[in-house]
Write a protein that holds these residues in place. Structure first.
Motif, PDB file in Angstrom:
ATOM      1  N   SER A  99       0.830  -1.195   0.000  1.00 25.41           N
ATOM      2  CA  SER A  99       0.000   0.000   0.000  1.00 25.41           C
ATOM      3  C   SER A  99       0.875   1.259   0.000  1.00 25.41           C
ATOM      4  CB  SER A  99      -0.922  -0.023   1.232  1.00 25.41           C
ATOM      5  OG  SER A  99      -1.699   1.131   1.293  1.00 25.41           O
ATOM      6  N   GLY A 116      -7.305  -0.567  10.257  1.00 27.47           N
ATOM      7  CA  GLY A 116      -7.415  -1.932  10.756  1.00 27.47           C
ATOM      8  C   GLY A 116      -7.729  -2.837   9.589  1.00 27.47           C
ATOM      9  N   SER A 117      -7.973  -4.093   9.903  1.00 21.77           N
ATOM     10  CA  SER A 117      -8.233  -5.046   8.834  1.00 21.77           C
ATOM     11  C   SER A 117      -9.733  -5.130   8.565  1.00 21.77           C
ATOM     12  CB  SER A 117      -7.699  -6.422   9.217  1.00 21.77           C
ATOM     13  OG  SER A 117      -7.897  -7.298   8.134  1.00 21.77           O
ATOM     14  N   ILE A 172      -5.722  -0.923   6.044  1.00 21.95           N
ATOM     15  CA  ILE A 172      -4.794  -1.612   6.945  1.00 21.95           C
ATOM     16  C   ILE A 172      -3.483  -0.828   7.100  1.00 21.95           C
ATOM     17  CG2 ILE A 172      -3.533  -3.086   5.311  1.00 21.95           C
ATOM     18  CD1 ILE A 172      -4.371  -5.469   7.175  1.00 21.95           C
ATOM     19  N   GLU A 225     -11.231   7.581  -2.515  1.00 16.71           N
ATOM     20  CA  GLU A 225     -12.565   7.100  -2.925  1.00 16.71           C
ATOM     21  C   GLU A 225     -13.649   7.526  -1.942  1.00 16.71           C
ATOM     22  OE1 GLU A 225     -10.671   3.292  -2.757  1.00 16.71           O
ATOM     23  OE2 GLU A 225     -12.499   2.334  -2.078  1.00 16.71           O
ATOM     24  N   VAL A 282     -11.952   1.922   5.302  1.00 13.16           N
ATOM     25  CA  VAL A 282     -11.158   1.018   6.141  1.00 13.16           C
ATOM     26  C   VAL A 282      -9.864   0.734   5.393  1.00 13.16           C
ATOM     27  CG1 VAL A 282     -11.030  -1.268   7.201  1.00 13.16           C
ATOM     28  CG2 VAL A 282     -13.209  -0.033   7.168  1.00 13.16           C
TER      29      VAL A 282
END
Ligand SMILES: C[S@@+](CC[C@H](N)C(=O)[O-])C[C@H]1O[C@@H](n2cnc3c(N)ncnc32)[C@H](O)[C@@H]1O
Length: 243
Positions: A24, A147-148, A135, A77, A133
């Protein structure tokens, strides 16, 4: 689980997370979501909602209360979804066409500028109506939960009536991920999954072999639309309506 879907195994959870974060970071400036597609989702979902309700007049009125985007990298997004679904400017067909035509790069920075231009009146970005969300901790901002996506906050149960992702291939456990997304979905929620059917397995893309049939088997929900060609990024798409 569908026997077409294959999942790469990791030594442990930490290995998975470290690989996702590193990848990422490398691609942090990119965003593969386009305004053209968001405006199309808006039209298709409003159409489906009014048809299901048996009342065409609901078509122009329908809006999700809360939107959740999963695996958002820097979060551009979120801004596009906010402008597209909650911005009064983009209710005008002429302005919507202009905005869609102007969104023509994969650079998150350009998308942020575009979304800012068209989100007048769409509310504050930290008001919780659009949540992301991610990670990668570098993505931290008020509308992103770090977080995941297969371990979401306990108090999100039943909260979101539109869920979007183009990151499902990053799941290390598709069945657990779907169960978690169903938990946070409001009754009657829409779930849109963008995916590449020919994705090769790699350390950062553990889930491969995604097909319309395989995803339908996982979601066990009616399909609202499915497309091999529409997406501006070249992804296939399927949208489910949850009970
Ligand atoms: C293919 S990128 C897509 C990013 C963004 N949606 C876009 O269109 O540019 C996948 C993103 O999902 C994130 N990701 C991977 N696994 C994740 C997980 N388990 N939970 C949350 N985010 C995850 C990655 O860090 C990466 O930023």
């Amino acid at each position: 689980m569908s026997n077409e879907i294959k999942v790469r195994q990791y030594e442990n959870r930490k290995e998975y997370i470290d690989i996702q974060v590193e990848r990422s970071r490398k691609k942090f400036g990119m965003c593969k979501v386009f305004m053209r597609d968001i405006l199309r989702y808006r039209e298709l979902l409003a159409w489906d909602y009014s048809r299901e309700a048996g009342n065409q007049r609901l078509r122009s009125a329908w809006k999700p209360r809360r939107i959740l985007c999963l695996g958002v990298r820097s979060g551009a997004e979120n801004d596009l979804f906010r402008a597209g679904f909650f911005g009064p400017l983009l209710r005008s067909q002429t302005i919507a066409r202009l905005a869609a035509a102007q969104d023509n790069t994969k650079y998150a920075h350009d998308k942020l500028k575009l979304a800012r231009r068209y989100s007048l009146g769409a509310g504050h970005y930290a008001d919780g109506r659009v949540m992301g969300v991610e990670i990668n901790p570098d993505a931290e901002r008020p509308d992103i939960f770090i977080g995941s996506f297969d371990e979401l906050p306990a108090d999100w149960s039943g909260q979101f009536d539109l869920i979007f992702t183009n990151s499902f291939d990053h799941s290390m456990d598709p069945a657990k991920t779907v169960a978690e997304w169903k938990r946070v979905a409001a009754p009657g929620a829409y779930v849109i999954v963008g995916f590449a059917m020919d994705q090769e397995q790699s350390d950062h893309d553990p889930t491969t072999g995604l097909t319309f049939e395989g995803l339908s088997e996982l979601w066990q929900a009616p399909v609202v639309f499915a497309s091999e060609t529409f997406n501006r990024n070249g992804y296939h798409e399927v949208c489910f309506r949850l009970p």
